[in-house]
Design a protein around this motif. Structure first.
Motif, mmCIF file in Angstrom:
data_model
loop_
_atom_site.group_PDB
_atom_site.id
_atom_site.type_symbol
_atom_site.label_atom_id
_atom_site.label_comp_id
_atom_site.label_asym_id
_atom_site.label_seq_id
_atom_site.Cartn_x
_atom_site.Cartn_y
_atom_site.Cartn_z
ATOM 1 N N GLN A 139 59.254 46.002 40.012
ATOM 2 C CA GLN A 139 60.062 45.957 38.799
ATOM 3 C C GLN A 139 59.295 45.408 37.603
ATOM 4 O O GLN A 139 59.791 45.409 36.484
ATOM 5 N N GLY A 140 58.084 44.928 37.833
ATOM 6 C CA GLY A 140 57.262 44.431 36.744
ATOM 7 C C GLY A 140 57.390 42.955 36.478
ATOM 8 O O GLY A 140 56.911 42.467 35.442
ATOM 9 N N THR A 141 58.026 42.218 37.367
ATOM 10 C CA THR A 141 58.135 40.770 37.190
ATOM 11 C C THR A 141 56.749 40.150 37.182
ATOM 12 O O THR A 141 55.962 40.348 38.104
ATOM 13 N N THR A 142 56.433 39.414 36.122
ATOM 14 C CA THR A 142 55.097 38.849 35.947
ATOM 15 C C THR A 142 55.206 37.333 35.804
ATOM 16 O O THR A 142 56.043 36.832 35.049
ATOM 17 N N LEU A 143 54.364 36.630 36.557
ATOM 18 C CA LEU A 143 54.360 35.166 36.534
ATOM 19 C C LEU A 143 53.099 34.665 35.840
ATOM 20 O O LEU A 143 51.997 35.155 36.096
ATOM 21 N N PHE A 144 53.264 33.671 34.963
ATOM 22 C CA PHE A 144 52.164 33.087 34.184
ATOM 23 C C PHE A 144 51.989 31.628 34.593
ATOM 24 O O PHE A 144 52.972 30.915 34.828
ATOM 25 N N THR A 145 50.751 31.171 34.622
ATOM 26 C CA THR A 145 50.485 29.776 34.972
ATOM 27 C C THR A 145 49.108 29.360 34.490
ATOM 28 O O THR A 145 48.234 30.217 34.253
ATOM 29 N N ARG A 146 48.932 28.051 34.364
ATOM 30 C CA ARG A 146 47.610 27.499 34.103
ATOM 31 C C ARG A 146 46.978 27.016 35.388
ATOM 32 O O ARG A 146 45.754 26.895 35.496
ATOM 33 N N SER A 147 47.814 26.761 36.392
ATOM 34 C CA SER A 147 47.341 26.229 37.664
ATOM 35 C C SER A 147 46.789 27.347 38.545
ATOM 36 O O SER A 147 47.489 28.325 38.839
ATOM 37 N N TYR A 148 45.574 27.159 39.011
ATOM 38 C CA TYR A 148 44.976 28.168 39.877
ATOM 39 C C TYR A 148 45.684 28.212 41.235
ATOM 40 O O TYR A 148 45.850 29.284 41.815
ATOM 41 N N GLN A 149 46.120 27.072 41.734
ATOM 42 C CA GLN A 149 46.827 27.029 43.006
ATOM 43 C C GLN A 149 48.158 27.781 42.915
ATOM 44 O O GLN A 149 48.530 28.525 43.834
ATOM 45 N N GLU A 150 48.862 27.591 41.829
ATOM 46 C CA GLU A 150 50.102 28.344 41.640
ATOM 47 C C GLU A 150 49.814 29.846 41.544
ATOM 48 O O GLU A 150 50.574 30.672 42.063
ATOM 49 N N HIS A 151 48.726 30.158 40.901
ATOM 50 C CA HIS A 151 48.350 31.562 40.765
ATOM 51 C C HIS A 151 48.078 32.189 42.138
ATOM 52 O O HIS A 151 48.497 33.319 42.410
ATOM 53 N N LEU A 152 47.401 31.433 43.026
ATOM 54 C CA LEU A 152 47.131 31.949 44.368
ATOM 55 C C LEU A 152 48.432 32.181 45.141
ATOM 56 O O LEU A 152 48.571 33.170 45.866
ATOM 57 N N ALA A 153 49.370 31.278 44.946
ATOM 58 C CA ALA A 153 50.673 31.452 45.610
ATOM 59 C C ALA A 153 51.392 32.689 45.069
ATOM 60 O O ALA A 153 52.027 33.440 45.822
ATOM 61 N N ASN A 154 51.271 32.920 43.780
ATOM 62 C CA ASN A 154 51.885 34.111 43.185
ATOM 63 C C ASN A 154 51.234 35.391 43.703
ATOM 64 O O ASN A 154 51.904 36.402 43.930
ATOM 65 N N ILE A 155 49.914 35.338 43.931
ATOM 66 C CA ILE A 155 49.199 36.497 44.471
ATOM 67 C C ILE A 155 49.689 36.802 45.882
ATOM 68 O O ILE A 155 49.884 37.969 46.253
ATOM 69 N N ASP A 156 49.883 35.755 46.692
ATOM 70 C CA ASP A 156 50.385 35.963 48.055
ATOM 71 C C ASP A 156 51.741 36.672 48.034
ATOM 72 O O ASP A 156 52.001 37.569 48.843
ATOM 73 N N GLU A 157 52.596 36.290 47.096
ATOM 74 C CA GLU A 157 53.902 36.943 46.987
ATOM 75 C C GLU A 157 53.744 38.407 46.599
ATOM 76 O O GLU A 157 54.444 39.278 47.124
ATOM 77 N N ALA A 158 52.816 38.691 45.702
ATOM 78 C CA ALA A 158 52.565 40.073 45.305
ATOM 79 C C ALA A 158 52.072 40.898 46.479
ATOM 80 O O ALA A 158 52.466 42.060 46.657
ATOM 81 N N HIS A 159 51.208 40.316 47.318
ATOM 82 C CA HIS A 159 50.725 41.015 48.510
ATOM 83 C C HIS A 159 51.864 41.321 49.472
ATOM 84 O O HIS A 159 51.931 42.409 50.048
ATOM 85 N N ARG A 160 52.761 40.358 49.652
ATOM 86 C CA ARG A 160 53.888 40.575 50.545
ATOM 87 C C ARG A 160 54.784 41.721 50.055
ATOM 88 O O ARG A 160 55.427 42.412 50.850
ATOM 89 N N ASN A 161 54.798 41.927 48.743
ATOM 90 C CA ASN A 161 55.608 42.998 48.162
ATOM 91 C C ASN A 161 54.856 44.324 48.067
ATOM 92 O O ASN A 161 55.383 45.296 47.525
ATOM 93 N N GLY A 162 53.609 44.362 48.567
ATOM 94 C CA GLY A 162 52.842 45.598 48.590
ATOM 95 C C GLY A 162 52.312 46.043 47.245
ATOM 96 O O GLY A 162 51.990 47.230 47.053
ATOM 97 N N ILE A 163 52.175 45.118 46.310
ATOM 98 C CA ILE A 163 51.735 45.481 44.966
ATOM 99 C C ILE A 163 50.268 45.914 44.929
ATOM 100 O O ILE A 163 49.884 46.749 44.122
ATOM 101 N N PHE A 164 49.431 45.380 45.811
ATOM 102 C CA PHE A 164 47.997 45.617 45.708
ATOM 103 C C PHE A 164 47.491 46.731 46.613
ATOM 104 O O PHE A 164 46.299 46.804 46.905
ATOM 105 N N GLU A 165 48.363 47.591 47.080
ATOM 106 C CA GLU A 165 47.903 48.718 47.884
ATOM 107 C C GLU A 165 47.133 49.699 47.002
ATOM 108 O O GLU A 165 47.591 50.079 45.933
ATOM 109 N N SER A 166 45.954 50.103 47.465
ATOM 110 C CA SER A 166 45.101 50.984 46.669
ATOM 111 C C SER A 166 45.058 52.388 47.255
ATOM 112 O O SER A 166 45.197 52.579 48.466
ATOM 113 N N GLY A 167 44.826 53.365 46.384
ATOM 114 C CA GLY A 167 44.669 54.745 46.827
ATOM 115 C C GLY A 167 43.225 55.125 47.027
ATOM 116 O O GLY A 167 42.906 56.284 47.286
ATOM 117 N N ARG A 168 42.321 54.149 46.917
ATOM 118 C CA ARG A 168 40.893 54.431 47.074
ATOM 119 C C ARG A 168 40.334 53.737 48.305
ATOM 120 O O ARG A 168 40.893 52.770 48.780
#
Length: 535
Positions: A506-535
């Motif tokens: 849906q395009g929900t985007t999370l912003f942060t200054r904390s790198y640790q928070e950013h890593l947690a946000n990336i894990d959530e994106a992976h669980r939602n299948g956002i980073f699947e590539s066609g290459r």
């Protein structure tokens, strides 16, 4: 957006190049046309030929509205707020009888009861029979008949009205009659010149913003489409669809009856040289990695809009001709002064106009040369950009006007409108600390592809646009930004964000200054299948 992979090791490193697939923020949802929202603006004459009339000076139809005002182009806007143009068709004044009342004011008789010496100026023409009677010397009645005068008053009044009406009719007949032609009363009752056909070769005619039906008729007469502007106007009065005509270019047959000219003009297939450029569009065609679908670039859209003729006789300006012209002389292409120095140093001449043709609805003359067409689009786009404050607002954020345009293109490709101002701030924050932008959209740009993720190999390629491999902003804009994205670049939201990532479809985007928070946000994106590539 970048920085959405967890690096190996204990210590987070902002410069770390991860080996997991990464994605950029921009979600390309196909090749849908752009929509614009209208600006608040009254539908009035705004063009260079504008004339303003009081409603009382127009011939009203049965509903009390001006006939002339119903027969012209009207204001058209799209769903995103970009106003195409405003028109009105108040091309002819209804002069009515008022303009002829003075003809009777000059008549007077210096005799008994004649009213000699009194001011008769301003007497309305609708009292014309009274004026005519005043111009005829009355017969003096002998005193012995005075007692019967009242009894005969009504009879004389009736006869006087009849005489007045006949007198007016005689005057009009003597003048040769009055006829309503081309929106005005004119002497003589003959119809205006009109062609009978057959049709001649097609020509391209431009309808300017604000043109009235009268002015359109003049333009058609000059191009020999119709025999007279009056004939076209009278034909337009008979076809209410004429109000749907928008500014732009139309291919029309020559030497045709005025009614046929109206029919051709209102036919949507007659419009040529019109294109809509959506936000985030690039000059060249791109391929979606996931679906293999081709997204048409600006040069392809121009080529398709330039076609003239029908069937096997159709001719178009080619994609290759436009690509060659776009790599030409900057002055001939209308590159604005505020971008000229930077564009002169672009490493790829074929991409030097990237971003300089704005998103929006455009008209061009398809009979022009490729260079002239591009110059028109670049020139009108720069005017639109300058209207946002691009020439001055960059000083507040430390960017030149051309750098603002580059930043706006990144914002457009990396985020949804709701997050534009936040992404604009992330760009400035990263530039301020010397941290690479690491936007996947810049990796895809030079590859002419679009995908939600990029590969390690792609991110390692050193190009003037890849912000993983090269510091700072890319060499040029990477697409045509929307005005909203440009305004966000000029006035970013306050914040200390360094990282952002989209976590769902849906395009929900999370912003942060904390790198640790950013890593947690990336894990959530992976669980939602956002980073699947066609290459």
């Amino acid at each position: 957006m970048s920085n959405h992979r967890r690096p190996s090791g204990e210590r987070p490193d902002p410069h770390h190049h991860a080996h997991r697939r990464r994605r950029h923020r921009y979600l390309d949802e196909g090749d849908d046309p752009v929509h614009f929202q209208p600006q608040s603006e009254e539908i009035t004459t705004t063009g260079r030929h504008a004339r303003v009339h009081d409603d009382r000076d127009h011939h009203a139809d049965g509903n009390g509205s001006s006939r002339a005002s119903r027969y012209s182009a009207y204001s058209s806007r799209n769903a995103h707020g970009h106003h195409e143009a405003g028109y009105t068709a108040q091309g002819y004044e209804w002069r009515g009888y008022d303009d002829y009342s003075h003809r009777y004011d000059d008549y007077s008789y210096d005799g008994p009861d004649s009213g000699a010496g009194r001011d008769t100026s301003g007497v309305a023409f609708d009292d014309a029979e009274t004026q005519v009677l005043e111009a005829v010397q009355p017969t003096r009645i002998p005193p012995r008949h005075q007692t019967g005068r009242r009894k005969k008053a009504k009879g004389r009044a009736r006869r006087g009205k009849l005489v007045g009406t006949l007198a007016v009719a005689v005057v009009l007949i003597a003048l040769g009659g009055l006829a309503f032609v081309g929106g005005r009363f004119v002497l003589g009752g003959s119809a205006p010149p009109d062609y009978a056909g057959p049709a001649g070769p097609e020509v391209v005619v431009e309808v300017h913003p604000g043109d009235t039906a009268e002015q359109i008729g003049v333009a058609l007469t000059e191009r020999d489409v119709v025999a007279s502007g009056a004939a076209f106007y009278n034909a337009a009065l008979q076809n209410e669809a004429i109000s749907s005509v928008q500014p732009g270019f139309y291919r029309l047959s020559t030497r045709i009856p005025a009614a046929d000219a109206v029919s051709e003009l209102i036919d949507p297939t007659s419009r040529v040289g019109h294109l809509i450029i959506s936000e985030g569009r690039q000059l060249h065609d791109t391929t979606d990695v996931q679906t293999g679908a081709t997204k048409k670039g600006i040069y392809t859209l121009i080529s398709e809009a330039s076609c003239l003729g029908v069937g096997g006789h159709q001719t178009c300006i080619s994609y290759d001709d436009l690509n060659t012209a776009g790599a030409g002389d900057l002055n001939a292409l209308g590159v604005p002064d505020w971008a000229k120095d930077a564009v002169a140093n672009v490493p790829d001449r074929g991409r030097q106009l990237e971003g300089l043709i704005a998103a929006g609805s455009w008209n061009f003359d398809p009979t022009s040369s490729p260079t002239a067409i591009l110059a028109r689009l670049v020139g009108e786009s720069s005017t639109r950009y300058e209207g946002t404050g691009i020439l001055t607002d960059g000083a507040q954020v430390g960017l030149t006007p051309y750098e603002l345009l580059i930043s706006a293109s990144l914002i457009e490709r990396e985020s949804l409108p709701a997050d534009f101002s936040k992404v604009a701030r992330v760009i400035l924050n990263r530039l301020a600390v010397g941290q690479p932008l690491q936007f996947d959209s810049t990796v895809n740009y030079e590859l002419d592809t679009t995908e939600l993720a990029t590969t390690d190999a792609d991110r390692a390629r050193v190009t003037p646009w890849n912000t993983y491999a090269s510091p700072g902003l890319p060499a040029t804009p990477i697409a045509s930004p929307s005005i909203a994205a440009l305004e966000a670049a000029e006035a970013p939201a306050p914040g200390d964000w360094i990282y952002f990532v989209t976590i769902d479809s849906q395009g929900t985007t999370l912003f942060t200054r904390s790198y640790q928070e950013h890593l947690a946000n990336i894990d959530e994106a992976h669980r939602n299948g956002i980073f699947e590539s066609g290459r």
